[in-house]
Design a protein around this motif. Structure first.
Motif, PDB file in Angstrom:
ATOM      1  N   SER A 256       0.813  -1.224   0.000  1.00  0.00           N
ATOM      2  CA  SER A 256       0.000   0.000   0.000  1.00  0.00           C
ATOM      3  C   SER A 256       0.837   1.261   0.000  1.00  0.00           C
ATOM      4  N   GLY A 257       2.173   1.128   0.101  1.00  0.00           N
ATOM      5  CA  GLY A 257       3.053   2.281   0.004  1.00  0.00           C
ATOM      6  C   GLY A 257       2.949   3.236   1.174  1.00  0.00           C
ATOM      7  N   ARG A 258       2.619   2.726   2.347  1.00  0.00           N
ATOM      8  CA  ARG A 258       2.491   3.584   3.531  1.00  0.00           C
ATOM      9  C   ARG A 258       3.628   3.313   4.518  1.00  0.00           C
ATOM     10  N   THR A 259       3.996   4.340   5.254  1.00  0.00           N
ATOM     11  CA  THR A 259       4.940   4.222   6.361  1.00  0.00           C
ATOM     12  C   THR A 259       4.228   4.700   7.625  1.00  0.00           C
ATOM     13  N   LEU A 260       4.225   3.862   8.649  1.00  0.00           N
ATOM     14  CA  LEU A 260       3.469   4.147   9.860  1.00  0.00           C
ATOM     15  C   LEU A 260       4.388   4.203  11.072  1.00  0.00           C
ATOM     16  N   ASP A 261       4.129   5.167  11.938  1.00  0.00           N
ATOM     17  CA  ASP A 261       4.843   5.265  13.214  1.00  0.00           C
ATOM     18  C   ASP A 261       4.013   4.589  14.298  1.00  0.00           C
ATOM     19  N   VAL A 262       4.631   3.654  15.007  1.00  0.00           N
ATOM     20  CA  VAL A 262       3.953   2.909  16.076  1.00  0.00           C
ATOM     21  C   VAL A 262       4.442   3.440  17.417  1.00  0.00           C
ATOM     22  N   PRO A 263       3.556   4.028  18.230  1.00  0.00           N
ATOM     23  CA  PRO A 263       3.969   4.549  19.540  1.00  0.00           C
ATOM     24  C   PRO A 263       4.424   3.442  20.481  1.00  0.00           C
ATOM     25  N   ALA A 264       5.046   3.832  21.567  1.00  0.00           N
ATOM     26  CA  ALA A 264       5.604   2.879  22.517  1.00  0.00           C
ATOM     27  C   ALA A 264       4.539   2.033  23.200  1.00  0.00           C
ATOM     28  N   ASP A 265       3.322   2.565  23.309  1.00  0.00           N
ATOM     29  CA  ASP A 265       2.291   1.866  24.077  1.00  0.00           C
ATOM     30  C   ASP A 265       1.236   1.204  23.198  1.00  0.00           C
ATOM     31  N   ARG A 266       1.506   1.076  21.887  1.00  0.00           N
ATOM     32  CA  ARG A 266       0.522   0.458  21.005  1.00  0.00           C
ATOM     33  C   ARG A 266       1.173  -0.649  20.193  1.00  0.00           C
ATOM     34  N   SER A 267       0.332  -1.549  19.660  1.00  0.00           N
ATOM     35  CA  SER A 267       0.834  -2.632  18.828  1.00  0.00           C
ATOM     36  C   SER A 267       0.813  -2.234  17.363  1.00  0.00           C
ATOM     37  N   THR A 268       1.585  -2.969  16.558  1.00  0.00           N
ATOM     38  CA  THR A 268       1.552  -2.750  15.113  1.00  0.00           C
ATOM     39  C   THR A 268       0.137  -2.960  14.582  1.00  0.00           C
ATOM     40  N   LEU A 269      -0.552  -3.983  15.113  1.00  0.00           N
ATOM     41  CA  LEU A 269      -1.917  -4.271  14.669  1.00  0.00           C
ATOM     42  C   LEU A 269      -2.832  -3.076  14.864  1.00  0.00           C
ATOM     43  N   ARG A 302       3.891 -11.523  13.618  1.00  0.00           N
ATOM     44  CA  ARG A 302       2.553 -11.442  14.222  1.00  0.00           C
ATOM     45  C   ARG A 302       2.361 -10.004  14.698  1.00  0.00           C
ATOM     46  N   ILE A 303       1.589  -9.233  13.971  1.00  0.00           N
ATOM     47  CA  ILE A 303       1.544  -7.794  14.227  1.00  0.00           C
ATOM     48  C   ILE A 303       0.753  -7.434  15.478  1.00  0.00           C
ATOM     49  N   CYS A 304       0.161  -8.426  16.165  1.00  0.00           N
ATOM     50  CA  CYS A 304      -0.503  -8.114  17.436  1.00  0.00           C
ATOM     51  C   CYS A 304       0.500  -8.095  18.586  1.00  0.00           C
ATOM     52  N   VAL A 305       1.576  -8.889  18.496  1.00  0.00           N
ATOM     53  CA  VAL A 305       2.511  -8.999  19.623  1.00  0.00           C
ATOM     54  C   VAL A 305       3.959  -8.741  19.248  1.00  0.00           C
ATOM     55  N   ASP A 306       4.359  -9.028  18.009  1.00  0.00           N
ATOM     56  CA  ASP A 306       5.761  -8.813  17.612  1.00  0.00           C
ATOM     57  C   ASP A 306       5.996  -7.333  17.356  1.00  0.00           C
TER      58      ASP A 306
END
Length: 314
Positions: A256-269, A302-306
């Motif tokens: 999808s050509g997106r780059t996302l920032d994941v905060p320290a307190d959230r999961s990739t999912l 596993r984007i919920c935990v990794d």
């Protein structure tokens, strides 16, 4: 021996020049076609499905689940919560929490679906006594265990908690069991959620504890189990474990050509679902693995935990 080797080599050369090739391996479709026979409201935002076939369904044991393949192609895992002795149909119950569960709630009798399985990651092990703890929709794998324990004539108790009585499915079915063996404990009637010690109060020595529901409830039971003489605890959680001591990172969604920032307190999912709400996951229904996403190097995340920077095929 040398003669055999020579014959084998000659045969291989002949096969290479004969134009014959091994036929491609065909993928085996192990999905079982079913029909939604009935949809029943079991509690606020919870419905059960009765799924039937024109032939006996594969056998299963308490704690098992199936992969439900919806008409849209979405796949989610749900615990079987019917009678394992009745293979004329499967029963699952689903709380509305996202796109897939919303599709389940919109299913009408006569709709064709499919399942894969059953599989069991929460096996019900023989014991002399049981202590069951269920939270909300976590009653689904526990319910067949309760009925099995009652049928065996062994000692058992069920503690069933939830936010309100209206949110707790299968209360009517549970009301037909001996009243002194079932404790229904809605938070609204006690002011606060139950602690692990409260949920385990009175557990017999040597009992096997089976627990399913929200992470805080399971954590409380596991911690306070040390205060009892119970033999062991078996659990299945209905959400991902909390993030502790996390660090922010960035993921790239290649397709999808997106780059996302994941905060320290959230999961990739969590972050991915904000831009791709239909990405598959089932950790809030009690199972882990649906959200595994491949990476360009052939690996899997596993984007919920990794957690950590990654390039994902999304």
């Amino acid at each position: 021996m040398s003669t055999l080797v020579g014959v084998g080599a000659a045969y291989r050369r002949l096969a290479e020049h004969s134009g014959r090739r091994r036929p491609p391996v065909r993928a085996v479709d192990r999905a079982i076609p079913l029909v939604v026979e009935a949809v029943r409201a079991e509690a606020d935002e919870v419905v059960s499905l009765r799924l039937t076939s024109d032939r006996p369904l594969p056998s299963w044991r308490p704690g098992a689940h199936v992969d439900l393949v919806l008409p849209s192609g979405l796949v989610r895992q749900y615990s079987l919560c019917g009678d394992p002795a009745d293979l004329s149909h499967y029963r699952v119950a689903v709380r509305r929490i996202g796109a897939a569960s919303g599709e389940v709630h919109a299913l009408a009798p006569g709709t064709k679906v499919a399942v894969k399985g059953p599989r069991n990651a929460f096996p019900f092990v023989a014991a002399d006594s049981y202590w069951f703890v269920a939270g909300g929709i976590g009653i689904t794998p526990i319910l067949p265990m309760v009925h099995a324990a009652a049928a065996r004539g062994v000692e058992w108790r069920l503690v069933y908690t939830g936010r309100t009585r209206a949110s707790m499915p299968f209360l009517e079915e549970l009301s037909r069991l001996p009243e002194d063996r079932v404790w229904v404990r809605p938070d609204t009637e006690y002011g606060v959620p139950a602690s692990g010690a409260e949920l385990l109060e009175g557990v017999p020595d040597g009992a096997s504890v089976y627990c399913c529901g929200p992470v805080p409830m399971i954590t409380g039971v596991r911690v306070d189990l040390e205060l009892t003489a119970a033999r062991a605890v078996y659990f299945e959680r209905f959400s991902t474990p909390p993030i502790v001591g996390g660090e922010p990172y960035r993921v790239v969604l290649r397709r999808s050509g997106r780059t996302l920032d994941v905060p320290a307190d959230r999961s990739t999912l969590d972050v991915v679902r904000e831009v791709l709400p239909d990405v598959a996951f089932s950790c809030r229904q009690g199972f882990c693995g649906t959200c595994a996403v491949t990476t360009p190097d052939g690996g899997s995340v596993r984007i919920c935990v990794d957690r950590g920077p990654a390039v994902l095929d999304l």
